[in-house]
Design a protein around this motif. Structure first.
Motif, PDB file in Angstrom:
ATOM      1  N   SER A 284     118.670  57.221  38.346  1.00  0.00           N
ATOM      2  CA  SER A 284     119.258  58.187  37.426  1.00  0.00           C
ATOM      3  C   SER A 284     118.893  57.895  35.972  1.00  0.00           C
ATOM      4  N   ARG A 285     118.473  56.666  35.683  1.00  0.00           N
ATOM      5  CA  ARG A 285     118.035  56.362  34.315  1.00  0.00           C
ATOM      6  C   ARG A 285     116.783  57.161  33.969  1.00  0.00           C
ATOM      7  N   ASN A 286     115.837  57.249  34.925  1.00  0.00           N
ATOM      8  CA  ASN A 286     114.615  58.029  34.717  1.00  0.00           C
ATOM      9  C   ASN A 286     114.710  59.433  35.305  1.00  0.00           C
ATOM     10  N   ASP A 287     115.882  59.766  35.840  1.00  0.00           N
ATOM     11  CA  ASP A 287     116.176  61.086  36.390  1.00  0.00           C
ATOM     12  C   ASP A 287     115.154  61.520  37.437  1.00  0.00           C
ATOM     13  N   CYS A 288     115.025  60.705  38.487  1.00  0.00           N
ATOM     14  CA  CYS A 288     114.105  61.044  39.578  1.00  0.00           C
ATOM     15  C   CYS A 288     114.653  60.521  40.899  1.00  0.00           C
ATOM     16  N   VAL A 289     114.202  61.129  41.984  1.00  0.00           N
ATOM     17  CA  VAL A 289     114.535  60.662  43.326  1.00  0.00           C
ATOM     18  C   VAL A 289     113.262  60.686  44.164  1.00  0.00           C
ATOM     19  N   SER A 290     113.229  59.887  45.214  1.00  0.00           N
ATOM     20  CA  SER A 290     112.088  59.913  46.140  1.00  0.00           C
ATOM     21  C   SER A 290     112.584  59.751  47.563  1.00  0.00           C
ATOM     22  N   LEU A 291     111.851  60.364  48.489  1.00  0.00           N
ATOM     23  CA  LEU A 291     112.144  60.267  49.913  1.00  0.00           C
ATOM     24  C   LEU A 291     110.854  59.882  50.617  1.00  0.00           C
ATOM     25  N   GLU A 292     110.960  59.023  51.614  1.00  0.00           N
ATOM     26  CA  GLU A 292     109.765  58.596  52.341  1.00  0.00           C
ATOM     27  C   GLU A 292     110.066  58.485  53.821  1.00  0.00           C
TER      28      GLU A 292
END
Length: 269
Positions: free
Chosen positions: A48-56
């Motif tokens: 949330s600091r860089n405002d991103c999410v990832s799924l793998e």
């Protein structure tokens, strides 16, 4: 006696005691069922600091598929690491990156993702909602060395796919209006430019250029927040985040390749 909570409340959005704050990184692993019945583990990460999410996740054919959502830059990055066919002259694996615009409400915010907690880690999850297949014509190549101007995540996510990063002209127009440098984009040859350009599945010569098609599916991801209502002592009703709705979505990408050898999976059967 309290009524049993429905299955969708297996994730609690309230922070746990000692849980990291809203600006921390968090990771969640869920077991999901693939279309053929095979069970695989999917990794979800939130920053949330860089405002991103990832799924793998690893697909049934062994490909490793990653989705990175950069909310700050309104960019979605799909990466596929596809096992190569060594007996047909391919390398050990082939990497592809597809970059598209990230729209609002496609996936839950990074801050909410970072707070997700799983009650039953061994349960095999299936998406509550199947969203329609999206067919995308990726008609523009992205220069890897300049890609950080579009999203800082391209440098890490697409490092293995430096010569195979694709996007769409309509998304490029959106990013150009936001001030992104247009020199990182190069329009790819189309059927209108090369009348002999065929779909790779119809092309018999492995060394001829053609239009390749690659499909992937994100089998399970938190696509919407759920809200519950509460009533205080004075009778005032308020709503609060109390869970998530999960979705599955498939994508098919069409793009130019200089030779069919780079698209051996796309063959007529």
């Amino acid at each position: 006696r309290l009524p049993a909570l429905p299955a969708l409340f297996w994730l609690a959005l309230a922070p746990l005691p000692g849980a990291p704050g809203p600006s921390a990184r968090a990771e969640l692993r869920v077991r999901v069922r693939l279309p053929g019945g095979q069970v695989t583990e999917e990794s979800l990460q939130a920053d949330s600091r860089n405002d991103c999410v990832s799924l793998e996740l690893r697909t049934a054919d062994g490909a490793l598929v990653t989705l990175t959502a950069d909310f700050r830059q309104e960019v979605k990055i799909f990466r596929a690491l596809i096992l190569g066919e060594l007996e047909r002259g391919q390398s050990q694996f082939q990497a592809l990156c597809f970059i598209t615009r990230l729209h609002r409400n496609e996936i839950i915010p990074s801050e909410s993702m970072a707070k997700l907690r799983q009650k039953n880690p061994r349960t095999v999850r299936q998406a509550e909602e199947v969203r329609g297949l999206e067919h995308l014509s990726m008609d523009v190549a992205v220069n890897f060395s300049k890609g950080a101007q579009l999203s800082s995540h391209i440098h890490n996510v697409c490092a293995e796919a430096k010569e195979a990063i694709y996007t769409r002209e309509e998304d490029v127009k959106f990013w150009l209006e936001k001030g992104v440098d247009g020199s990182m984009f190069e329009v790819l040859p189309q059927t209108s430019d090369l009348p002999d350009l065929q779909r790779c599945r119809l092309c018999t010569d492995r060394w001829k250029p053609c239009i390749c098609s690659y499909s992937l599916s994100i089998e399970w991801y938190p696509c919407m927040l759920k809200y519950c209502k509460s009533r205080d002592a004075g009778g005032k009703v308020s709503s609060y985040k109390c869970g998530i709705r999960s979705c599955q979505k498939g994508y098919t990408f069409d793009y130019y390749v200089p030779q069919k050898q780079l698209c051996l999976w796309d063959e007529e059967t």
